[in-house]
Design a protein around this motif. Structure first.
Motif, PDB file in Angstrom:
ATOM      1  N   PRO A  18       0.832  -1.205   0.000  1.00 33.25           N
ATOM      2  CA  PRO A  18       0.000   0.000   0.000  1.00 33.25           C
ATOM      3  C   PRO A  18       0.872   1.262   0.000  1.00 33.25           C
ATOM      4  N   LEU A  19       0.351   2.303  -0.594  1.00 29.47           N
ATOM      5  CA  LEU A  19       1.009   3.602  -0.619  1.00 29.47           C
ATOM      6  C   LEU A  19       1.229   4.104   0.800  1.00 29.47           C
ATOM      7  N   SER A  20       2.396   4.675   1.064  1.00 28.20           N
ATOM      8  CA  SER A  20       2.639   5.376   2.328  1.00 28.20           C
ATOM      9  C   SER A  20       2.858   6.845   2.018  1.00 28.20           C
ATOM     10  N   ASP A  21       2.706   7.690   3.007  1.00 28.56           N
ATOM     11  CA  ASP A  21       2.880   9.120   2.787  1.00 28.56           C
ATOM     12  C   ASP A  21       4.293   9.434   2.284  1.00 28.56           C
ATOM     13  N   ALA A  22       5.277   8.663   2.729  1.00 28.10           N
ATOM     14  CA  ALA A  22       6.661   8.893   2.297  1.00 28.10           C
ATOM     15  C   ALA A  22       6.860   8.608   0.805  1.00 28.10           C
ATOM     16  N   ASP A  23       5.948   7.844   0.185  1.00 30.83           N
ATOM     17  CA  ASP A  23       6.039   7.532  -1.247  1.00 30.83           C
ATOM     18  C   ASP A  23       5.584   8.686  -2.128  1.00 30.83           C
ATOM     19  N   ILE A  24       4.757   9.545  -1.607  1.00 27.63           N
ATOM     20  CA  ILE A  24       4.088  10.553  -2.421  1.00 27.63           C
ATOM     21  C   ILE A  24       5.064  11.498  -3.125  1.00 27.63           C
ATOM     22  N   PRO A  25       6.099  12.017  -2.467  1.00 26.09           N
ATOM     23  CA  PRO A  25       7.036  12.878  -3.213  1.00 26.09           C
ATOM     24  C   PRO A  25       7.690  12.168  -4.405  1.00 26.09           C
ATOM     25  N   HIS A  26       7.917  10.870  -4.299  1.00 27.21           N
ATOM     26  CA  HIS A  26       8.485  10.109  -5.428  1.00 27.21           C
ATOM     27  C   HIS A  26       7.497  10.085  -6.596  1.00 27.21           C
ATOM     28  N   ILE A  27       6.229   9.857  -6.288  1.00 29.35           N
ATOM     29  CA  ILE A  27       5.191   9.793  -7.320  1.00 29.35           C
ATOM     30  C   ILE A  27       5.055  11.144  -8.029  1.00 29.35           C
ATOM     31  N   CYS A  28       5.243  12.225  -7.296  1.00 26.42           N
ATOM     32  CA  CYS A  28       5.134  13.562  -7.890  1.00 26.42           C
ATOM     33  C   CYS A  28       6.203  13.806  -8.952  1.00 26.42           C
ATOM     34  N   PRO A  50       2.558  16.939  -3.611  1.00 29.20           N
ATOM     35  CA  PRO A  50       2.121  15.930  -2.640  1.00 29.20           C
ATOM     36  C   PRO A  50       0.690  16.174  -2.151  1.00 29.20           C
ATOM     37  N   GLN A  51       0.301  17.437  -1.987  1.00 25.92           N
ATOM     38  CA  GLN A  51      -1.050  17.706  -1.499  1.00 25.92           C
ATOM     39  C   GLN A  51      -2.108  17.263  -2.512  1.00 25.92           C
ATOM     40  N   GLN A  52      -1.853  17.445  -3.800  1.00 28.93           N
ATOM     41  CA  GLN A  52      -2.809  16.984  -4.809  1.00 28.93           C
ATOM     42  C   GLN A  52      -2.985  15.471  -4.737  1.00 28.93           C
ATOM     43  N   VAL A  53      -1.885  14.752  -4.561  1.00 30.95           N
ATOM     44  CA  VAL A  53      -1.979  13.291  -4.445  1.00 30.95           C
ATOM     45  C   VAL A  53      -2.753  12.934  -3.179  1.00 30.95           C
ATOM     46  N   LEU A  57      -6.632  10.909  -2.682  1.00 31.21           N
ATOM     47  CA  LEU A  57      -6.817   9.645  -1.955  1.00 31.21           C
ATOM     48  C   LEU A  57      -8.177   9.542  -1.294  1.00 31.21           C
ATOM     49  N   ALA A  58      -8.807  10.676  -1.012  1.00 31.97           N
ATOM     50  CA  ALA A  58     -10.137  10.655  -0.408  1.00 31.97           C
ATOM     51  C   ALA A  58     -11.168  10.041  -1.350  1.00 31.97           C
ATOM     52  N   LEU A  59     -10.875  10.078  -2.658  1.00 40.73           N
ATOM     53  CA  LEU A  59     -11.807   9.565  -3.661  1.00 40.73           C
ATOM     54  C   LEU A  59     -11.347   8.243  -4.262  1.00 40.73           C
ATOM     55  N   ARG A  60     -10.236   7.708  -3.809  1.00 42.60           N
ATOM     56  CA  ARG A  60      -9.629   6.506  -4.392  1.00 42.60           C
ATOM     57  C   ARG A  60      -9.638   5.359  -3.396  1.00 42.60           C
ATOM     58  N   ARG A  61      -9.362   4.175  -3.914  1.00 45.94           N
ATOM     59  CA  ARG A  61      -9.304   2.983  -3.059  1.00 45.94           C
ATOM     60  C   ARG A  61      -8.071   2.170  -3.431  1.00 45.94           C
ATOM     61  N   ASP A  62      -7.499   1.501  -2.450  1.00 46.08           N
ATOM     62  CA  ASP A  62      -6.359   0.608  -2.635  1.00 46.08           C
ATOM     63  C   ASP A  62      -5.170   1.263  -3.327  1.00 46.08           C
ATOM     64  N   PRO A  63      -4.739   2.446  -2.884  1.00 39.59           N
ATOM     65  CA  PRO A  63      -3.545   3.025  -3.503  1.00 39.59           C
ATOM     66  C   PRO A  63      -2.348   2.096  -3.261  1.00 39.59           C
ATOM     67  N   THR A  64      -1.667   1.770  -4.344  1.00 43.83           N
ATOM     68  CA  THR A  64      -0.634   0.723  -4.318  1.00 43.83           C
ATOM     69  C   THR A  64       0.611   1.203  -5.041  1.00 43.83           C
ATOM     70  N   GLY A  69      13.811  -3.137  -5.942  1.00 45.75           N
ATOM     71  CA  GLY A  69      14.956  -2.931  -5.074  1.00 45.75           C
ATOM     72  C   GLY A  69      14.685  -1.900  -3.996  1.00 45.75           C
ATOM     73  N   GLY A  70      13.469  -1.811  -3.521  1.00 47.91           N
ATOM     74  CA  GLY A  70      13.095  -0.861  -2.481  1.00 47.91           C
ATOM     75  C   GLY A  70      12.737   0.528  -2.979  1.00 47.91           C
ATOM     76  N   GLU A  71      12.934   0.817  -4.272  1.00 52.29           N
ATOM     77  CA  GLU A  71      12.629   2.129  -4.845  1.00 52.29           C
ATOM     78  C   GLU A  71      11.227   2.123  -5.443  1.00 52.29           C
ATOM     79  N   VAL A  72      10.441   3.161  -5.147  1.00 47.83           N
ATOM     80  CA  VAL A  72       9.098   3.295  -5.714  1.00 47.83           C
ATOM     81  C   VAL A  72       9.224   3.578  -7.203  1.00 47.83           C
ATOM     82  N   VAL A  73       8.685   2.666  -8.026  1.00 47.24           N
ATOM     83  CA  VAL A  73       8.777   2.813  -9.482  1.00 47.24           C
ATOM     84  C   VAL A  73       7.408   2.791 -10.173  1.00 47.24           C
TER      85      VAL A  73
END
Length: 179
Positions: A18-28, A50-53, A57-64, A69-73
């Motif tokens: 599952p997505l963690s808050d620490a992942d969000i800057p990587h996704i941005c 990060p705030q947009q992501v 999440l309030a409208l999404r389900r199962d963020p994954t 190798g431990g890096e969000v890709v």
């Protein structure tokens, strides 16, 4: 100089969670311009923050997230979810440095497993713009079939075709043994 895609890492190199808050800057950092952001997060504005992501999440389900190798890709979620009926796959995105290496396939299969195995849904749908040829080809290879096409106008004025694709439980079961 070769223009071939890099060899995909072995399946054991990937994991998901599952997505963690620490992942969000990587996704941005995944979308590299306004146009790509529109295709990944149509309701977001450039640059993705990060705030947009977090707000999405309030409208999404199962963020994954998919990790290599431990890096969000990779990142995806269910944009809509109807218990016992259907879900739609949303925000399917892959880090630019990890594209063409099997991440998207791993990500979509993870979400398909979640929809069918975990939630027991009879179908999964997704939407994809005509300009995303790699995505359309991947979805077709995984068993998704187009069910509708709608005309859209991009924020920059171009006409686009938005495909809705669907896979049901039988199609998912038929494709589970494929690489």
């Amino acid at each position: 100089m070769s223009t071939a895609a890099p060899a995909p890492p072995p399946a054991s190199a990937y994991s998901h969670r599952p997505l963690s808050d620490a992942d969000i800057p990587h996704i941005c950092r995944f979308p590299h311009d306004r146009e790509e952001l529109y295709f990944l997060f149509p309701r977001a504005t450039w640059p993705l923050t990060p705030q947009q992501v977090r707000d999405s999440l309030a409208l999404r389900r199962d963020p994954t997230v998919v990790l290599r190798g431990g890096e969000v890709v990779g990142y995806a979620n269910f944009a809509t979810f109807e218990e016992g009926r259907s879900a739609s796959l949303g925000n399917v995105s892959v880090a630019p440095w990890a594209r063409r290496t099997g991440v998207a396939k791993r990500l979509v299969r993870t979400m398909m497993d979640r929809a069918f195995d975990h939630h027991g849904l009879p179908e999964l749908v997704l939407r994809c713009f005509n300009t995303n040829t790699p995505g359309l080809l991947l979805y077709a290879a995984l068993g998704f079939v187009p069910i509708t096409i709608e005309e859209r106008t991009a924020p920059w004025g171009n006409r686009l075709a938005l495909f809705t694709l669907r896979i049901d439980r039988a199609g998912w079961n038929a494709g589970r043994g494929e690489g």
